[in-house]
Structures are given as C-alpha cells and as structure tokens.
Design a protein around this motif. Sequence first.
Motif, short mmCIF file in Angstrom:
data_model
loop_
_atom_site.label_atom_id
_atom_site.label_comp_id
_atom_site.label_asym_id
_atom_site.label_seq_id
_atom_site.Cartn_x
_atom_site.Cartn_y
_atom_site.Cartn_z
N ALA A 1 -6.46 24.87 -74.89
CA ALA A 1 -6.14 23.83 -73.92
C ALA A 1 -6.48 22.46 -74.51
N SER A 2 -5.69 21.47 -74.18
CA SER A 2 -5.78 20.14 -74.79
C SER A 2 -6.27 19.10 -73.79
N ARG A 3 -7.39 18.46 -74.11
CA ARG A 3 -7.86 17.34 -73.30
C ARG A 3 -6.85 16.20 -73.32
N ALA A 4 -6.27 15.96 -74.49
CA ALA A 4 -5.30 14.87 -74.61
C ALA A 4 -4.08 15.12 -73.74
N LEU A 5 -3.59 16.37 -73.71
CA LEU A 5 -2.44 16.70 -72.88
C LEU A 5 -2.78 16.54 -71.40
N ALA A 6 -3.97 16.99 -71.01
CA ALA A 6 -4.39 16.85 -69.61
C ALA A 6 -4.42 15.37 -69.21
N ARG A 7 -4.69 14.49 -70.15
CA ARG A 7 -4.76 13.06 -69.85
C ARG A 7 -3.38 12.43 -69.71
N VAL A 8 -2.45 12.79 -70.59
CA VAL A 8 -1.17 12.07 -70.59
C VAL A 8 -0.08 12.76 -69.78
N ALA A 9 -0.22 14.05 -69.51
CA ALA A 9 0.83 14.76 -68.77
C ALA A 9 0.88 14.28 -67.32
N ARG A 10 2.07 14.22 -66.80
CA ARG A 10 2.25 13.76 -65.42
C ARG A 10 2.84 14.83 -64.50
N SER A 11 3.27 15.95 -65.08
CA SER A 11 3.90 16.99 -64.27
C SER A 11 3.90 18.29 -65.04
N PRO A 12 4.17 19.40 -64.35
CA PRO A 12 4.32 20.68 -65.07
C PRO A 12 5.39 20.62 -66.14
N ASP A 13 6.43 19.82 -65.93
CA ASP A 13 7.49 19.72 -66.94
C ASP A 13 6.97 19.19 -68.26
N ASP A 14 5.96 18.32 -68.21
CA ASP A 14 5.38 17.81 -69.46
C ASP A 14 4.70 18.93 -70.23
N ASP B 1 -14.78 22.67 -68.92
CA ASP B 1 -14.50 21.36 -69.50
C ASP B 1 -13.90 20.48 -68.41
N PRO B 2 -14.68 19.54 -67.85
CA PRO B 2 -14.16 18.71 -66.76
C PRO B 2 -12.91 17.92 -67.13
N GLN B 3 -12.69 17.67 -68.42
CA GLN B 3 -11.51 16.91 -68.83
C GLN B 3 -10.22 17.72 -68.72
N LEU B 4 -10.34 19.00 -68.40
CA LEU B 4 -9.15 19.84 -68.26
C LEU B 4 -8.72 20.02 -66.80
N LYS B 5 -9.28 19.24 -65.93
CA LYS B 5 -8.92 19.33 -64.51
C LYS B 5 -7.42 19.08 -64.34
N GLY B 6 -6.79 19.91 -63.52
CA GLY B 6 -5.36 19.76 -63.26
C GLY B 6 -4.47 20.28 -64.37
N TYR B 7 -5.01 21.18 -65.20
CA TYR B 7 -4.20 21.69 -66.32
C TYR B 7 -2.99 22.45 -65.80
N TRP B 8 -1.93 22.42 -66.56
CA TRP B 8 -0.59 22.92 -66.25
C TRP B 8 0.11 22.02 -65.23
N GLY B 9 -0.49 20.86 -64.93
CA GLY B 9 0.22 19.85 -64.14
C GLY B 9 -0.10 19.82 -62.67
N SER B 10 -1.14 20.56 -62.24
CA SER B 10 -1.45 20.56 -60.81
C SER B 10 -2.89 21.01 -60.57
N ASP B 11 -3.50 20.44 -59.55
CA ASP B 11 -4.81 20.92 -59.10
C ASP B 11 -4.68 22.14 -58.21
N ASP B 12 -3.50 22.44 -57.76
CA ASP B 12 -3.25 23.59 -56.91
C ASP B 12 -3.03 24.82 -57.79
N PHE B 13 -3.82 25.87 -57.56
CA PHE B 13 -3.75 27.04 -58.42
C PHE B 13 -2.37 27.67 -58.43
N ASP B 14 -1.75 27.83 -57.28
CA ASP B 14 -0.45 28.49 -57.23
C ASP B 14 0.61 27.70 -57.99
N GLU B 15 0.56 26.39 -57.90
CA GLU B 15 1.51 25.57 -58.64
C GLU B 15 1.24 25.65 -60.15
#
Length: 390
Positions: A156-169, A195-209
């Motif tokens: 998992a990428s901290r950088a991606l978690a920072r710049v991504a704006r949606s699951p499509d990213d 790793d707190p910097q990975l919050k919202g990975y895969w584009g959402s804080d919602d697990f199902d999304e």
Amino acid sequence: MTSLTLPHHDGSLEQYRLTGTPIERPHAAPTFNRIAYAAAHVVSDPLRDADPWGNAAIDWDQTMAFRHHLWSLGFKIAEAMDTAQRGMGLAWPGAQQLIRRSLAEARTVPGADLACGAGTDHLSPADARSLDDVITAYEEQVGFVEGEGGRAIMMASRALARVARSPDDYRHVYGHILRQTKDKVVLHWLGDMFDPQLKGYWGSDDFDEALDAVLSIIAANRDKVEGIKISLLDNAREVALRNRLPEGVLCFTGDDFNYAELIEGDGEKYSHALLGIFDAVAPSASKALAALAKGDVATFRGVIEPTVPLSRKIFEAPTQYYKAGVVFLAWLNGHQNHFTMPAGMQSARGLLHYADIFRLADKANVLDRPDLALKRMQSLLATLGVEQPG
C-alpha cells in the motif's frame, strides 16, 4: 533460577516464575496445507556509525541467519515489508540491499521461497503531485524486485492515499502497474491502525465501498494477482473479502488478532497467511500448521491459540509500533545479541509493555531458551530501574 521480579501497571512488583515449555524443532522443514509467509524483521548493527533515522546500519549476517531460521520451519518469507520497518527506519536503499541479499540467500537453500515488498516509500507523500508520480515510483520498485529475479508484494502506498481522489484513481494506478508485471503479485490492504497515512485506502472510508473498489481491480487483472493480504484486524471484514474473491485468487490473512480462526477456516473457506507475528512465534506456528496439514485440528488449536493473546499485546494500539515487540522476542530467544532497532524503535514501547509480552510469551511456550530469556529480561529490567533481589 527460574523467576524474576516484574512490574505491574499499578506500580507494584511481583515475583514471576517461568512455566512454559519450549516448542520442539522439526527434524526437517515441514509441509503445510496453507501458504504461510512470515514477514521478517531486520537486525540493526549498533556498532556501526550511521544515521539511524535515514540510513540505518544493518547486521546482515544476523538478518540472514534469521531468515534461515524461518525457512527451516517451513515458512516462506515476506521480505522488506512493514515488519522490516519499511518507512519506519528502513529506507528504500536499505530495502534494496535486503531484497538482493535475501534473494541470493534463498538460492542457496533447497525449497526456500520469498516474495518482496515493492511500494512507493522512496517518494515522500508530500512530494507526490500526481498519479503519474505514484506510478513512476511503483514502476521503480516493482521493476527492481523483478529485475533481481523476485516476485512482488505490491505494498500500500502513502503517496497514493494522499493524491488519489476516488476509487477510479486506484484502478488507474494498480491497473497500469499490474499490466506490466512479469509474474503474479500479491496485493496489500493495510489498515490505518497499522499506518494512519493509509486512511481511506482504495478511495473510501466506507469498508463496503473500498471492498467493491479492490475487488474490481482484482477482477480486471485476475491473471496478474496471486492474492491479497488484508490487515484490518477485523475477522468479519476479512471473511467478507474472502467470500467474494474470484476462483484462484487467494486471501492472505494479515490479521494479527484473529489469525488462528481465519487460517483454520469455516469448513468451506480459509485464509492463507502473511503475518508479522509468525516472525515472533515461528516454532509454534510451524508446529500448528504442520498438524493442521495432517488433519489434526486439536493440536493446531492447542498450539496456535495460546499465541493469540501474545500477538494482541504485541499489536495493541498504537499498532504501527508492533515491530518493537517482535524484535524484543527475537532478542530474548537468542536470534540477535542486542535489543536495538533501526530508528531507535525499541523506545516506541515501554517497560510495562515488554513485561506483559514476557509473561504472555512464557504462557504461550514461545520462550525458546528460557534461561537466556530470563537473563536478558533481567538485564533490561535493571537498565530501566527494576533491580532483582539478591
């Protein structure tokens, strides 16, 4: 002497007597009916002058010796992962050395196997400006691993978690990398408790999304994905992922709280393993997995379940500092001759935490050399102000 004085959280002291029995070693590396990766730590070298925060000195001899220990017990190794302090004391140049050395070492051991962490940790999240920056960083690390003849675990990428704006990213970045890989890779879902910097990975804080997003990535790249490691410390969420994976794509538990039941499974499905705790409890995990492969579920449970309270203590919040407990046990068990870590990470936990680990390790039969463990624990206690009687 089989006892020592240990502190309690209320400030009192107790005379604690060892009761555990070391787990016997197999005559030869056993076979398992689960794929079992142990994520391995690195051994620092306190006698070399180096910048401990940015360029930690590594004792390569002891680091490689520990990998031989894991291979002898039947494990595959997950190399240069967060257990090796990636991004918390082991920077990419050190990780490159570790990957190169471990791959070369594995070639000298019949049957030895490993996969290597490839991420973006050489790209500071603050310096990432676009998805293309993240793609370039992943290309460098995955390319290095495959260029050395290794298989990649796409961390998992901290950088991606920072710049991504949606699951499509995430779909864009992962799809771009997976289309280029030579071999199948293991994906890596590391929760923000690690790793707190990975919050919202895969584009959402919602697990199902988030689950829908990662499953869509796997479905679109099924021929390039061996499996996915999930580390959310929530067995229900892991089962939800496991039940929806396409045929042939494996679920690797990274749940250091609930691994025993997840590996055993529910009678229909089960998880394979990619665990940091297997570094610390390798003899127990090896014996348990060998028993499970023979259909001896009672022995599997009897050996593995006592290690779970120990693991929950090691991985308690703030979970990202679990590496300290892993290395503490390696020191107690004689796998290294000191208790120092890259970035001074041994200071991330306090004496009461280590005293609890000592008790739980004894109760779980994880202290391989009780006399040595007792002596070393006494030296740590004395250094931190708890004198022993006599």
